[in-house]
Design a protein around this motif. Structure first.
Motif, PDB file in Angstrom:
ATOM      1  N   UNK A  26      -0.294  -9.279   2.439  1.00 57.85           N
ATOM      2  CA  UNK A  26       0.959  -9.961   2.740  1.00 57.85           C
ATOM      3  C   UNK A  26       2.014  -8.959   3.206  1.00 57.85           C
ATOM      4  N   UNK A  27       2.067  -7.789   2.567  1.00 56.79           N
ATOM      5  CA  UNK A  27       3.040  -6.772   2.972  1.00 56.79           C
ATOM      6  C   UNK A  27       2.785  -6.304   4.410  1.00 56.79           C
ATOM      7  N   UNK A  28       1.529  -6.206   4.810  1.00 56.41           N
ATOM      8  CA  UNK A  28       1.217  -5.838   6.197  1.00 56.41           C
ATOM      9  C   UNK A  28       1.689  -6.932   7.154  1.00 56.41           C
ATOM     10  N   UNK A  29       1.459  -8.201   6.792  1.00 53.80           N
ATOM     11  CA  UNK A  29       1.955  -9.314   7.611  1.00 53.80           C
ATOM     12  C   UNK A  29       3.481  -9.252   7.727  1.00 53.80           C
ATOM     13  N   UNK A  30       4.147  -8.959   6.609  1.00 57.83           N
ATOM     14  CA  UNK A  30       5.611  -8.897   6.593  1.00 57.83           C
ATOM     15  C   UNK A  30       6.105  -7.809   7.537  1.00 57.83           C
ATOM     16  N   UNK A  31       5.546  -6.605   7.429  1.00 60.15           N
ATOM     17  CA  UNK A  31       5.980  -5.494   8.273  1.00 60.15           C
ATOM     18  C   UNK A  31       5.719  -5.804   9.741  1.00 60.15           C
ATOM     19  N   UNK A  32       4.579  -6.392  10.045  1.00 60.79           N
ATOM     20  CA  UNK A  32       4.223  -6.731  11.420  1.00 60.79           C
ATOM     21  C   UNK A  32       5.210  -7.740  11.998  1.00 60.79           C
ATOM     22  N   UNK A  33       5.451  -8.821  11.281  1.00 63.24           N
ATOM     23  CA  UNK A  33       6.329  -9.881  11.770  1.00 63.24           C
ATOM     24  C   UNK A  33       7.768  -9.389  11.889  1.00 63.24           C
ATOM     25  N   UNK A  34       8.239  -8.666  10.878  1.00 62.64           N
ATOM     26  CA  UNK A  34       9.605  -8.140  10.900  1.00 62.64           C
ATOM     27  C   UNK A  34       9.788  -7.140  12.033  1.00 62.64           C
ATOM     28  N   UNK A  41      -9.414 -12.133   2.406  1.00 62.15           N
ATOM     29  CA  UNK A  41      -7.990 -11.782   2.288  1.00 62.15           C
ATOM     30  C   UNK A  41      -7.491 -11.868   0.850  1.00 62.15           C
ATOM     31  N   UNK A  42      -8.371 -12.256  -0.071  1.00 57.85           N
ATOM     32  CA  UNK A  42      -7.910 -12.556  -1.430  1.00 57.85           C
ATOM     33  C   UNK A  42      -8.522 -11.631  -2.467  1.00 57.85           C
ATOM     34  N   UNK A  43      -7.881 -11.620  -3.624  1.00 58.77           N
ATOM     35  CA  UNK A  43      -8.362 -10.832  -4.762  1.00 58.77           C
ATOM     36  C   UNK A  43      -9.279 -11.683  -5.641  1.00 58.77           C
ATOM     37  N   UNK A  44      -9.647 -11.166  -6.795  1.00 61.30           N
ATOM     38  CA  UNK A  44     -10.561 -11.879  -7.695  1.00 61.30           C
ATOM     39  C   UNK A  44      -9.924 -13.112  -8.334  1.00 61.30           C
ATOM     40  N   UNK A  45      -8.618 -13.301  -8.144  1.00 63.30           N
ATOM     41  CA  UNK A  45      -7.938 -14.517  -8.625  1.00 63.30           C
ATOM     42  C   UNK A  45      -7.928 -15.606  -7.564  1.00 63.30           C
ATOM     43  N   UNK A  46      -8.441 -15.293  -6.372  1.00 60.24           N
ATOM     44  CA  UNK A  46      -8.430 -16.255  -5.276  1.00 60.24           C
ATOM     45  C   UNK A  46      -7.063 -16.377  -4.605  1.00 60.24           C
ATOM     46  N   UNK A  47      -6.225 -15.348  -4.784  1.00 64.58           N
ATOM     47  CA  UNK A  47      -4.901 -15.356  -4.154  1.00 64.58           C
ATOM     48  C   UNK A  47      -4.802 -14.208  -3.158  1.00 64.58           C
ATOM     49  N   UNK A  48      -3.936 -14.380  -2.172  1.00 66.57           N
ATOM     50  CA  UNK A  48      -3.766 -13.398  -1.110  1.00 66.57           C
ATOM     51  C   UNK A  48      -3.398 -12.035  -1.685  1.00 66.57           C
ATOM     52  N   UNK A  49      -4.091 -10.993  -1.231  1.00 68.94           N
ATOM     53  CA  UNK A  49      -3.758  -9.635  -1.637  1.00 68.94           C
ATOM     54  C   UNK A  49      -2.298  -9.349  -1.306  1.00 68.94           C
ATOM     55  N   UNK A  50      -1.568  -8.745  -2.251  1.00 69.70           N
ATOM     56  CA  UNK A  50      -0.176  -8.375  -2.008  1.00 69.70           C
ATOM     57  C   UNK A  50      -0.048  -7.420  -0.836  1.00 69.70           C
ATOM     58  N   UNK A  51      -0.969  -6.474  -0.726  1.00 68.01           N
ATOM     59  CA  UNK A  51      -0.927  -5.516   0.373  1.00 68.01           C
ATOM     60  C   UNK A  51      -1.153  -6.173   1.726  1.00 68.01           C
TER      61      UNK A  51
END
Length: 168
Positions: free
Chosen positions: A36-44, A24-34
């Motif tokens: 998170x955006x999919x999670x946001x759209x799903x939950x909303x 789920x993460x990029x080369x920085x070890x943080x969650x991909x923005x995309x």
């Protein structure tokens, strides 16, 4: 005075928690923005559907403001609720928090506002209930929604002008 039914904001509260894993993460070890955006759209969209009890479509994503990185191994929790309604539209606020599971440290990682429209089986907008805030936070979100709606309308007009410009 409207004879539309009402629903409390709390009735739309939708919570999703996920473990952030390496895929789920990029080369920085943080969650991909995309991601998170999919999670946001799903939950909303779940919050909006619970409110309208009709099919819904995403009309806009006003913003996703990334405040703090969400790291691999963290839990990410999204809390969504309908904060304002028009005739057929619903504004949904999503608060995203991260939790370091080994320490319990929590932080607001992102905030987002989206707009959904309730539709019938033919894809036409249908009326939704009026949302009723109860807590101070809910009242603030509801009272400030008209200002966000004006920004949304202005941004949409600008996007339409830009689309016209590029279609020539």
């Amino acid at each position: 005075m409207s004879n539309r039914p009402t629903k409390f904001m709390r009735e739309t509260l939708t919570i999703k928690t996920s473990h952030v894993l390496p895929p789920d993460t990029n080369h920085h070890g943080t969650l991909f923005g995309g991601k998170l955006m999919a999670y946001i759209d799903d939950t909303a969209s779940i919050a909006a559907t619970k409110f309208a009890r009709n099919p819904i479509v995403t009309a806009s994503t006003d913003s996703v403001d990334f405040i703090k990185p969400i790291r691999v191994g963290d839990a990410v929790t999204l809390e969504a609720m309908v904060t304002y309604t028009g005739r057929s539209s619903m504004e949904v606020f999503v608060k995203i928090t991260s939790e370091r599971l080994l320490t319990g440290e929590k932080a607001i990682a992102a905030l987002s506002f989206l707009t959904f429209v309730a539709i019938d089986e033919n894809g036409r907008p249908v009326e939704v209930p009026i949302v009723v805030p109860e807590t101070d936070q809910e009242k603030w979100l509801n009272e400030t929604a008209k200002r966000r709606a004006e920004h949304r309308k202005m941004r949409k007009r600008e996007s339409e002008e830009l689309a016209q410009f590029f279609s020539e």
